[in-house]
Design an enzyme around this catalytic site. Structure first.
Site, PDB file in Angstrom:
ATOM      1  N   SER A   1      -4.562  -6.993  10.454  1.00 56.00           N
ATOM      2  CA  SER A   1      -5.625  -6.595  11.378  1.00 56.00           C
ATOM      3  C   SER A   1      -6.322  -7.826  11.949  1.00 56.00           C
ATOM      4  O   SER A   1      -6.762  -7.835  13.091  1.00 56.00           O
ATOM      5  CB  SER A   1      -6.627  -5.711  10.654  1.00 56.00           C
ATOM      6  OG  SER A   1      -7.048  -6.343   9.459  1.00 56.00           O
ATOM      7  N   LEU A   2      -6.397  -8.867  11.126  1.00 53.58           N
ATOM      8  CA  LEU A   2      -7.048 -10.101  11.562  1.00 53.58           C
ATOM      9  C   LEU A   2      -6.263 -10.736  12.704  1.00 53.58           C
ATOM     10  O   LEU A   2      -6.826 -11.193  13.694  1.00 53.58           O
ATOM     11  CB  LEU A   2      -7.108 -11.056  10.367  1.00 53.58           C
ATOM     12  CG  LEU A   2      -8.326 -11.942  10.246  1.00 53.58           C
ATOM     13  CD1 LEU A   2      -9.587 -11.124  10.204  1.00 53.58           C
ATOM     14  CD2 LEU A   2      -8.213 -12.790   8.984  1.00 53.58           C
TER      15      LEU A   2
ATOM     16  N   ARG B   1       0.811  -1.218   0.000  1.00 50.74           N
ATOM     17  CA  ARG B   1       0.000   0.000   0.000  1.00 50.74           C
ATOM     18  C   ARG B   1       0.845   1.270   0.000  1.00 50.74           C
ATOM     19  O   ARG B   1       0.526   2.239  -0.680  1.00 50.74           O
ATOM     20  CB  ARG B   1      -0.888   0.037   1.241  1.00 50.74           C
ATOM     21  CG  ARG B   1      -1.815  -1.121   1.342  1.00 50.74           C
ATOM     22  CD  ARG B   1      -2.001  -1.545   2.781  1.00 50.74           C
ATOM     23  NE  ARG B   1      -2.517  -2.907   2.806  1.00 50.74           N
ATOM     24  CZ  ARG B   1      -3.691  -3.246   3.305  1.00 50.74           C
ATOM     25  NH1 ARG B   1      -4.452  -2.350   3.855  1.00 50.74           N
ATOM     26  NH2 ARG B   1      -4.104  -4.478   3.273  1.00 50.74           N
TER      27      ARG B   1
ATOM     28  N   ARG C   1       1.666  -1.684   7.599  1.00 47.96           N
ATOM     29  CA  ARG C   1       0.820  -2.832   7.896  1.00 47.96           C
ATOM     30  C   ARG C   1       0.654  -3.702   6.653  1.00 47.96           C
ATOM     31  O   ARG C   1       0.325  -3.213   5.579  1.00 47.96           O
ATOM     32  CB  ARG C   1      -0.553  -2.373   8.350  1.00 47.96           C
ATOM     33  CG  ARG C   1      -1.424  -3.516   8.847  1.00 47.96           C
ATOM     34  CD  ARG C   1      -2.788  -3.010   9.246  1.00 47.96           C
ATOM     35  NE  ARG C   1      -3.593  -2.726   8.077  1.00 47.96           N
ATOM     36  CZ  ARG C   1      -4.597  -3.504   7.651  1.00 47.96           C
ATOM     37  NH1 ARG C   1      -4.890  -4.588   8.316  1.00 47.96           N
ATOM     38  NH2 ARG C   1      -5.289  -3.195   6.593  1.00 47.96           N
TER      39      ARG C   1
END
Lengths: 197, 118, 301, 250
Positions: free
Chosen positions: C114-115, C6, C109
Site C-alpha cells: 500500500s505504501l 495473510r 497483497r
C-alpha cells in the site's frame, strides 16, 4: 449555550475571541469565481431554506465559533495549576524587591536594620511572607518539574531519562539551598550564641 | 528581508535564567531571612556579620546578576499572564513595553543601589 | 504458519473453524495469537503498536496474554483499472491508492505494498493529473452538463427521497457486509457466489428505499455514506461476478469447487464491465510478464 | 456484582447552520455496552436513531486521528475513550475547541492544513543525491532523536487543548512545531535554518507559555510542549550565536 450570532456573518468576531482568524476560504467567494454560475444556481433547487445571510453560499453556510470565556483558565485543574504557576512571578518580583530593601536596611546601620527586623516580625507580615514562601516553593517545584521536558540531554546518542534530569535538578536545588542556609546561619548567628555547636 | 531580528530569544533567555535562579535560591533565602530570622528561630541576629556579608563584593556582584534576572523573569511571565489570561491581545505592545520597561527600571535602580552600598 | 502470508493464515483459520477449534468471541469466532515467547523487550522494540492496540482496545497485555484474532477484509487488491500514471480509460480521470488497481498486488497483497501504491504511484498519478490539467482547456459544455445531471441526481434522487418508513442505511450496509463475508470470503464456490449476486441485487432494491435523515448541504456525512453504499454495492457485485467467472484458485481467491491454479486460462486480470441492462460482463486481459514470471509459492513454517 | 447500567445518556452538541442559527444540545439515550467507546455510541445514534448527526471518524483504532472531539470538556479521540470510564453520564460531546464549527461535531481544520506546509515538514537536503547513491542510512540512535515526534497523527487534540491557539489563532501551534522538530532532528535533514524563519518569528514558538496541556492530551505521547520548549532553547542559542557572528542573518 452561548454563541456568536451575527458576528459570523461579517467575519470572525474579534470582540469575543480577541482573534482574527482568516475567514473560511470558500466563504467569501474565492471558489465562487471558479465554479460556473449554473452550478450555484443548481444548488438552490430542492434544498432546505437557508437563514438569510448575504455571506452564505449554498455549500459553505456559516461556521460557528465558540467564544473563549475570560475565565478559560478555570476550566480544569491543570489550567488552574498553570495560572497559579504563572502568577508566582509576582512573588519573585516581590522577593527581589524585598531583598533590595533588606540590603538597603542593612547598609543604613543597626537602627535601620532593627526597625526592618521589627517590621518583618509583625504577625501579619510573617503570615504574608509565609504565603510568599509558599508561592516561591510552588515556583521552584513547578519550574524544576518542567525542566526534563525542556531539556533533551543526550549522552552517546541516548536520551538521558527524564527521571534522571528531574532528580538532578531537585538535587541541585537542595544542595544550593543547604549552602545558602549554612552561609546565612553563619553570617546571622551571634558568634556567642551560635545555633550550632 | 527587512524583518528585524526577533528580540524574543533575548527576553526568553532572561526569563528562563531568572526562573531557574529564582527556583534554586529564593525559597532558601526567603525562608531564612524573612521567616526564620524574624521569628527568632535562629537566636539573636548579628547585624554586623550580615552587613559585612551583604556588602561583600562577591555578594554584590551576585545580587547584581540575580536581581535583574528576577525582574525580567517577572516581566516576561507577567506579560504573558496578562496578555493571555485576560485576553488583552489588542494591548499586546503596550503590555510588553510596560512590563519590560518596569524590569529595566528596577534593574538599573538595583544596580545603582548595589554600586552605592557600603 | 505465523510467518505465512495473510491469505494462507486466513485459510488456516477457516480450517481450524471447520475442525471446531476456534473460540467464540463477542464479534465472531477467534483463534489466539501467542507473542509471549518474544518477551517484553522484543515486543516493545518490534511490535510496539500491537501492544498498544491490545492494551487500549482489548485490555490485554500480549507480553503475558494471548491475543484473540480473526480474519477481516483489510485492503482491496483490485480497483479502478489504471495505467502506470494512474490514468483511467476516461480522459482526465485519475486514481491512486487503494482505489486504483496499479497491479502491483497480483492475487494477494504483500505487506506494505500500500505504501508503494501511495508514495510511488500516488506521486506519479498526481504529476500526470497536473500535467493533464495544464495541457487541457476548460471542460467542454458536455462535462458541465454531466455535472449538472449528477447534482440533480443527488438533490432529486438521493436527498429528495421520502423519509417515510424507509430502510435504514446501516442495515443495508451491514447485510452487504454479511453477504460479502459469507459468499465471497476466504473460500468461495459457484453456488455461494450465485447466491451472493442475487443477494446483492436484493440489497440494491432495498437501497432504493433507504431514506436519509439528513437533508443538509453542509457536511452531510449521511449523504456521503449513502453514496458510498451505492458504490459498495457495485464493488461487491464486481467482486462476486469476477470470482464466479474465475474458475480456479489463486492467492486470496480460493474456489472450493475449482482448486489449483490454472495459468493456461487465468493468468489474466479480471476486468468487469457494466452492461446496458445493468448486469456485469467479465473479461480477462492477459498479464504482461516482464522480468519475473509467476512461480509456485513456497513459504516456510 | 451485576451491572446496574444498561443505557447511557449522550448530550451532543448540534449545529445546523441552515435551519438553526444557534447551536443546541440534543440528548440521546443509547444502550450501554462494556466494550463500547464513545465513538461506538455515536455510530449507534447515527445508524439507528438520527442519521443527520455529523462527525468525522475512520479507523477506530487510534491511528487516523479523525475522531477527535471534546468529551466532558476534555479533547479526546472518541475511538479510544471508553464509555465505562465516563459512567454514569450523561456524557457531553462537543466539537474540538479552537476550530470554527462547520456542522455538529465537525470543525474546520483548514487553518492547520495551511500552517503545516509553512514549517516544511519534509526532509530538506542541501544537495539532492542521485538515486544510485543508495539509501541514506541512520543508526538507531539517530532515529531515536526524532522518532517520538514522528508519531503525530494530526488529530488536532493538541490544538484543541491549547488555550493560546484558541485565543490567538495565528499561533503556529503544537503539532506543527513538533513536526518541524521531527525534521530538524533528523540526521538526513539540512532544513533547520529554513524552518527557523517560521518557528522563531512572530506567532512561532514564542507565543507558547508552556501550559503543557498539548502533551497531556496527545494520544501518541508526542510531547509537543517539550518540542516547543526545546526549540526555544535552540532558537535562543542560535540568536546569541548570530550576535557573535554578525555576518550571518539572525
Amino acid at each position: 449555550m452561548r454563541s456568536r450570532e451575527e458576528g459570523a456573518a461579517t467575519g470572525p468576531d474579534r470582540a469575543t475571541t480577541g482573534s482574527d482568524r482568516a475567514p473560511p476560504p470558500a466563504e467569501a467567494g474565492t471558489r465562487g469565481g471558479e465554479i460556473p454560475q449554473e452550478l450555484h444556481a443548481m444548488g438552490d433547487r430542492g434544498a432546505p431554506p437557508v437563514q438569510e445571510n448575504p455571506r452564505h453560499t449554498r455549500y459553505h453556510p456559516k461556521w460557528h465559533r465558540q467564544p473563549t470565556p475570560l475565565t478559560w483558565w478555570t476550566r480544569n485543574r491543570r489550567y488552574r495549576a498553570f495560572i497559579l504557576r504563572e502568577l508566582t512571578s509576582v512573588a519573585v518580583l516581590y522577593a527581589a524587591v524585598l531583598l533590595l530593601i533588606h540590603l538597603l536596611a542593612l547598609d543604613r546601620g543597626p537602627e535601620s536594620h532593627a526597625a526592618f527586623q521589627a517590621w518583618l516580625a509583625r504577625p501579619g507580615v510573617v503570615a504574608f511572607h509565609l504565603f510568599v514562601l509558599a508561592a516561591l516553593l510552588y515556583h521552584t517545584v513547578t519550574w524544576l518539574n518542567l525542566a526534563p521536558q525542556a531539556i533533551a540531554l543526550r549522552i552517546r546518542g541516548r536520551r538521558v531519562p527524564s527521571r534522571i534530569v528531574l532528580l538532578a535538578h531537585h538535587f541541585a536545588w537542595l544542595a544550593l539551598s543547604a549552602i545558602i542556609v549554612a552561609g546565612l546561619l553563619f553570617a546571622l548567628g551571634d558568634p556567642g550564641e551560635a545555633p550550632w555547636p | 528581508m527587512a524583518l528585524k531580528p526577533p528580540r524574543e530569544p533575548l527576553v526568553w533567555a532572561l526569563f528562563s535564567a531568572g526562573g531557574m535562579v529564582a527556583a534554586l535560591v529564593l525559597p532558601a533565602l526567603a525562608g531564612i531571612l524573612w521567616i526564620a530570622a524574624p521569628l527568632g528561630l535562629l537566636g539573636p541576629l548579628d547585624h554586623e556579620g550580615l552587613r559585612l556579608l551583604a556588602v561583600h563584593p562577591v555578594v554584590r556582584i551576585g545580587m547584581g546578576l540575580l536581581l535583574p534576572l528576577f525582574f525580567f523573569h517577572w516581566a516576561h511571565r507577567f506579560r504573558h499572564t496578562l496578555h493571555d489570561g485576560l485576553q488583552l491581545y489588542h494591548l499586546s505592545r503596550f503590555i510588553a513595553l510596560v512590563t519590560y520597561g518596569v524590569a529595566l527600571g528596577l534593574s538599573l535602580g538595583a544596580l545603582w543601589i548595589l554600586w552605592s552600598l557600603g | 504458519m505465523e510467518l505465512g502470508p495473510r491469505d494462507r493464515l486466513s485459510q488456516a483459520f477457516e480450517g481450524e473453524r471447520e475442525k471446531g477449534r476456534t473460540i467464540e468471541g463477542p464479534y465472531g469466532e477467534v483463534v489466539h495469537l501467542d507473542l509471549r515467547h518474544l518477551g517484553e523487550k522484543v515486543i516493545d522494540e518490534k511490535l510496539p503498536f500491537v501492544r498498544e492496540l491490545c492494551r487500549k482496545y482489548e485490555k490485554i497485555d500480549p507480553v503475558e496474554e494471548l491475543i484473540p484474532v480473526r480474519p477481516v477484509v483489510h485492503y482491496m487488491i483490485g480497483g479502478i483499472d489504471v495505467d502506470m500514471d494512474g490514468a483511467t480509460s476516461l480522459a482526465g480521470l485519475y486514481a491512486a491508492g487503494e482505489t486504483a488497481c496499479i497491479n502491483i498486488n497480483g492475487a494477494n497483497r504483500l505487506g506494505s505494498n500500500s505504501l508503494t501504491a501511495l508514495l510511488v504511484f500516488g506521486a506519479r498519478a498526481g504529476r500526470a493529473a497536473a500535467e493533464f490539467a495544464r495541457g487541457s482547456g476548460d471542460p467542454p459544455r458536455s462535462v458541465l452538463a454531466q455535472a449538472l445531471e449528477e447534482e440533480e441526481r443527488l438533490h432529486g434522487g438521493v436527498l429528495g427521497r421520502s423519509t417515510e418508513g424507509g430502510e435504514r442505511l446501516a442495515s443495508v450496509r451491514e447485510d452487504l457486509l454479511a453477504t460479502m463475508e459469507s459468499r465471497a470470503g476466504i473460500f468461495r464456490d459457484e453456488a455461494g457466489l450465485r447466491a451472493g449476486i442475487s443477494e446483492v441485487e436484493e440489497l440494491r432494491r432495498r437501497f432504493a428505499d433507504v431514506a436519509l435523515d439528513d437533508r443538509s448541504l453542509t457536511f452531510n456525512t449521511e449523504l456521503a455514506h449513502g453514496l458510498e453504499l451505492e458504490n459498495l454495492l457495485d464493488v461487491g457485485e464486481t467482486i462476486l461476478c469476477s470470482a464466479l467467472e474465475r474458475t480456479e484458485s489463486r492467492g486470496s481467491h480460493q474456489r472450493t469447487d475449482h482448486s489449483g491454479r490454472n495459468d493456461a486460462d487465468f493468468l489474466a486480470h479480471s476486468l468487469c464491465y457494466r452492461e446496458e441492462d445493468g448486469s456485469c460482463r467479465v473479461e480477462f486481459e492477459p498479464v504482461t510478464i516482464t522480468r519475473w514470471p509467476p512461480a509456485e509459492r513456497h513459504y516456510g513454517g | 456484582m451485576e451491572n446496574a447500567v444498561d443505557t447511557v445518556t449522550l448530550k451532543v452538541f448540534r449545529y445546523r447552520p441552515e435551519t438553526a442559527p444557534e447551536p443546541e444540545y440534543e440528548t440521546f439515550e443509547v444502550p450501554y455496552q462494556e466494550d463500547w467507546m464513545v465513538l461506538d455510541a455515536l455510530n449507534h445514534v447515527k445508524d439507528e436513531m438520527d442519521g443527520s448527526l455529523s462527525y468525522r471518524w475512520s479507523c477506530r483504532m487510534g491511528v487516523c486521528g479523525s475522531c477527535g472531539m471534546t468529551v466532558n470538556g476534555e479533547p479526546v479521540l472518541t475511538c479510544a475513550t471508553y464509555i465505562e470510564d465516563l459512567l454514569p453520564g450523561p456524557i457531553r460531546i462537543d466539537p474540538l475547541r479552537g476550530f470554527p464549527v462547520i456542522r455538529d461535531l465537525v470543525g474546520d481544520l483548514g487553518d492547520f492544513m495551511a500552517k503545516l506546509p509553512r514549517v516544511k515538514p519534509w526532509i530538506i537536503r542541501k544537495e539532492e543525491e542521485p538515486l544510485d547513491a543508495g539509501e541514506t542510512l541512520q543508526t538507531p540512535e539517530e532515529v531515536g532523536a526524532f522518532r517520538q515526534y514522528s508519531m503525530c497523527i494530526n488529530c488536532m487534540l493538541c490544538y484543541a487543548a491549547c488555550p493560546i491557539y484558541e485565543m490567538e489563532p495565528d499561533f503556529i501551534g503544537p503539532a506543527a512545531i513538533a513536526l518541524a522538530q521531527r525534521y530538524n532532528l533528523d540526521s538526513r535533514d539540512h532544513g533547520a535554518d529554513e524552518r527557523m524563519d517560521v518557528l522563531s518569528r512572530k506567532h512561532g514558538v514564542w507565543d507558547c507559555t508552556f501550559v503543557g496541556e498539548c502533551s497531556v492530551v496527545c494520544p501518541k505521547d508526542v510531547d509537543p510542549a517539550g518540542a516547543i520548549q526545546r526549540y526555544k532553547v535552540t532558537a535562543t542559542m542560535d540568536w546569541f550565536r548570530s550576535l557573535l557572528r554578525p555576518g550571518r542573518s539572525g
